[in-house]
Design a protein around this motif. Sequence first.
Motif, PDB file in Angstrom:
ATOM      1  N   LEU A  10       0.868  -1.173   0.000  1.00 44.57           N
ATOM      2  CA  LEU A  10       0.000   0.000   0.000  1.00 44.57           C
ATOM      3  C   LEU A  10       0.902   1.218   0.000  1.00 44.57           C
ATOM      4  N   LYS A  11       0.767   2.076  -0.990  1.00 48.99           N
ATOM      5  CA  LYS A  11       1.603   3.260  -1.104  1.00 48.99           C
ATOM      6  C   LYS A  11       0.708   4.485  -1.238  1.00 48.99           C
ATOM      7  N   LEU A  12       0.893   5.472  -0.396  1.00 52.25           N
ATOM      8  CA  LEU A  12       0.147   6.725  -0.449  1.00 52.25           C
ATOM      9  C   LEU A  12       1.123   7.849  -0.757  1.00 52.25           C
ATOM     10  N   GLU A  13       0.710   8.769  -1.603  1.00 49.59           N
ATOM     11  CA  GLU A  13       1.555   9.911  -1.936  1.00 49.59           C
ATOM     12  C   GLU A  13       0.755  11.185  -1.853  1.00 49.59           C
ATOM     13  N   THR A  14       1.417  12.266  -1.576  1.00 49.42           N
ATOM     14  CA  THR A  14       0.816  13.596  -1.609  1.00 49.42           C
ATOM     15  C   THR A  14       1.821  14.495  -2.318  1.00 49.42           C
ATOM     16  N   PRO A  15       1.617  15.638  -2.599  1.00 49.01           N
ATOM     17  CA  PRO A  15       0.700  16.757  -2.490  1.00 49.01           C
ATOM     18  C   PRO A  15      -0.513  16.651  -3.406  1.00 49.01           C
ATOM     19  N   SER A  16      -0.403  16.085  -4.570  1.00 47.90           N
ATOM     20  CA  SER A  16      -1.574  16.058  -5.445  1.00 47.90           C
ATOM     21  C   SER A  16      -2.388  14.780  -5.274  1.00 47.90           C
ATOM     22  N   SER A  17      -2.059  13.956  -4.323  1.00 49.90           N
ATOM     23  CA  SER A  17      -2.746  12.708  -3.985  1.00 49.90           C
ATOM     24  C   SER A  17      -2.501  11.594  -4.988  1.00 49.90           C
ATOM     25  N   ALA A  18      -2.209  10.472  -4.486  1.00 50.26           N
ATOM     26  CA  ALA A  18      -2.045   9.257  -5.279  1.00 50.26           C
ATOM     27  C   ALA A  18      -2.150   8.076  -4.328  1.00 50.26           C
ATOM     28  N   ARG A  23      -1.784  -6.252  -5.053  1.00 50.95           N
ATOM     29  CA  ARG A  23      -2.380  -7.465  -4.530  1.00 50.95           C
ATOM     30  C   ARG A  23      -1.355  -8.584  -4.496  1.00 50.95           C
ATOM     31  N   GLY A  24      -1.422  -9.384  -3.448  1.00 54.25           N
ATOM     32  CA  GLY A  24      -0.615 -10.581  -3.362  1.00 54.25           C
ATOM     33  C   GLY A  24      -1.536 -11.779  -3.416  1.00 54.25           C
ATOM     34  N   GLY A  25      -1.048 -12.939  -3.675  1.00 56.03           N
ATOM     35  CA  GLY A  25      -1.898 -14.127  -3.708  1.00 56.03           C
ATOM     36  C   GLY A  25      -2.844 -14.096  -4.888  1.00 56.03           C
ATOM     37  N   GLN A  26      -4.050 -14.643  -4.708  1.00 59.19           N
ATOM     38  CA  GLN A  26      -5.006 -14.771  -5.797  1.00 59.19           C
ATOM     39  C   GLN A  26      -6.233 -13.917  -5.607  1.00 59.19           C
ATOM     40  N   GLY A  27      -6.125 -12.797  -4.993  1.00 60.54           N
ATOM     41  CA  GLY A  27      -7.286 -11.936  -4.868  1.00 60.54           C
ATOM     42  C   GLY A  27      -7.499 -11.510  -3.438  1.00 60.54           C
ATOM     43  N   ILE A  28      -8.469 -10.693  -3.254  1.00 61.60           N
ATOM     44  CA  ILE A  28      -8.772 -10.184  -1.929  1.00 61.60           C
ATOM     45  C   ILE A  28      -9.734 -11.140  -1.248  1.00 61.60           C
TER      46      ILE A  28
END
Length: 128
Positions: A10-18, A23-28
């Motif tokens: 999970l990667k979150l970035e700012t200032p303009s948001s991203a 996913r790992g394995g075979q799905g959520i």
Amino acid sequence: MLADSELAQLKLETPSSAIHLKRGGQGICPRDTEHTRLSGDKASRQSLNKNTGSESILSPTVGVFHLLNGPLVYPRPVEAGELLAILHIGVLQRPIRAPMKAMVTGISVTDGETVDYGTVLFQLQPAT
């Protein structure tokens, strides 16, 4: 939380948001609960009615349920991995697939209905 949903990153970035989800394995797949049967492999499936051998496909998340080709007649045979419906989660779509070769004996929700996590969507009778 990442392990429970099989997210590897999970990667979150700012200032303009991203946001970046990987996913790992075979799905959520949600955590193991009394009714969990979502990932499709035999180890994760759990009979809801042990007397008849019937099983259910449960909603993996909150979303709007849509059948692919409108109302269908039940019972009907399905193959493992066959696409049965789509859950719309905002702009995302989550496919609902048959976890095994089976007979779909019924549907518990209507097209366009908003469903909660764990809502029974389809009833199955495993093929013999």
